[in-house]
Write a protein that holds these residues in place. Structure first.
Motif, short mmCIF file in Angstrom:
data_model
loop_
_atom_site.label_atom_id
_atom_site.label_comp_id
_atom_site.label_asym_id
_atom_site.label_seq_id
_atom_site.Cartn_x
_atom_site.Cartn_y
_atom_site.Cartn_z
N ASN A 74 3.68 -30.40 -45.79
CA ASN A 74 4.44 -29.31 -45.29
C ASN A 74 3.40 -28.57 -43.98
N ARG A 75 2.03 -28.27 -44.36
CA ARG A 75 1.08 -28.00 -43.20
C ARG A 75 1.05 -29.05 -42.45
N TYR A 76 0.91 -30.05 -42.56
CA TYR A 76 0.77 -31.29 -41.67
C TYR A 76 2.11 -31.14 -40.67
N ARG A 77 3.29 -31.13 -41.18
CA ARG A 77 4.51 -31.10 -40.54
C ARG A 77 4.50 -30.00 -39.65
N ALA A 86 -5.17 -33.82 -42.98
CA ALA A 86 -4.36 -33.79 -44.02
C ALA A 86 -4.38 -35.28 -44.89
N GLY A 87 -4.98 -36.22 -44.08
CA GLY A 87 -5.53 -37.39 -45.09
C GLY A 87 -6.75 -37.20 -46.10
N GLU A 93 -6.88 -34.09 -53.36
CA GLU A 93 -5.87 -33.60 -54.34
C GLU A 93 -5.26 -34.77 -55.19
N LEU A 94 -5.19 -36.11 -54.53
CA LEU A 94 -4.72 -37.07 -55.52
C LEU A 94 -6.05 -37.45 -56.45
N ILE A 132 -5.99 -43.30 -42.89
CA ILE A 132 -5.44 -42.20 -41.90
C ILE A 132 -6.68 -41.19 -41.54
N GLN A 133 -7.58 -40.74 -42.53
CA GLN A 133 -8.34 -39.99 -42.46
C GLN A 133 -9.68 -40.34 -41.35
N PHE A 134 -10.04 -41.63 -41.50
CA PHE A 134 -11.21 -42.16 -40.58
C PHE A 134 -10.98 -42.99 -39.53
N ASN A 135 -9.53 -43.48 -39.49
CA ASN A 135 -9.18 -44.24 -38.19
C ASN A 135 -8.23 -43.34 -37.43
N HIS A 136 -8.70 -43.10 -36.30
CA HIS A 136 -7.84 -42.06 -35.26
C HIS A 136 -6.91 -42.91 -34.64
N ARG A 137 -6.89 -44.22 -34.65
CA ARG A 137 -5.86 -45.10 -34.09
C ARG A 137 -4.96 -45.78 -35.29
N SER A 138 -4.83 -45.26 -36.24
CA SER A 138 -4.01 -45.61 -37.47
C SER A 138 -2.63 -45.39 -36.99
#
Length: 157
Positions: A74-77, A86-87, A93-94, A132-138
């Motif tokens: 929700n914070r990402y959206r 977010a990633g 958390e996971l 998602i966390q490390f690839n800015h072109r994901s």
């Protein structure tokens, strides 16, 4: 002293049976407390292997982790988090959930090592979150990954 006044004098009043039952109840609660402390602190069986307590603990863990993952999504959206943030938050958390649910030290393991452990079902999602966390072109979406992680947590057995 006339004898007619003696019928107004009585002996001491007896104790109420309520005090006896209160004392018995408190002793029973104290015994149960000591038994629970003994069972829960013995290292022979972890809490997650106990029949009733393990199931209750697992359910509370799933609810708390799913709520936290949903809040991150929700914070990402809402735009409060970037995709990389977010990633990272979802991955953390996971991994915390996996450690609590399986005992695997997922916080310190790479995705390949997690794929070879008891938490192998979470490896594809963790790989997506790493991308998602490390690839800015994901091309992967953090909101979709959040929903997938929440679904994994809710269905974990």
């Amino acid at each position: 002293m006339p004898d007619d006044l003696l019928h107004h004098v009585i002996g001491p009043t007896p104790y109420s049976p309520l005090w006896l039952w209160t004392a018995i109840g408190l002793i029973a609660v104290l015994c149960a407390w000591y038994a629970a402390v003994f069972v829960l602190t013995s290292r022979r069986r972890p809490v997650r292997e106990l029949p009733v307590l393990g199931a209750a603990r697992a359910e509370l863990l799933r609810r708390r982790s799913a709520r936290a993952v949903r809040a991150i999504g929700n914070r990402y959206r809402a735009g409060d988090l970037t995709a990389a943030g977010a990633g990272a938050a979802l991955s953390g958390e996971l991994r915390t959930f996996l450690h609590a649910a399986t005992g695997v030290q997922a916080q310190y393991m790479q995705v390949d090592a997690i794929a070879d452990s008891a938490a192998a079902r979470a490896a594809p999602i963790l790989a997506e979150l790493t991308d998602i966390q490390f690839n800015h072109r994901s091309a992967l979406d953090a909101a979709t990954a959040s929903a997938t992680a929440e679904e994994l947590i809710r269905g974990w057995t």
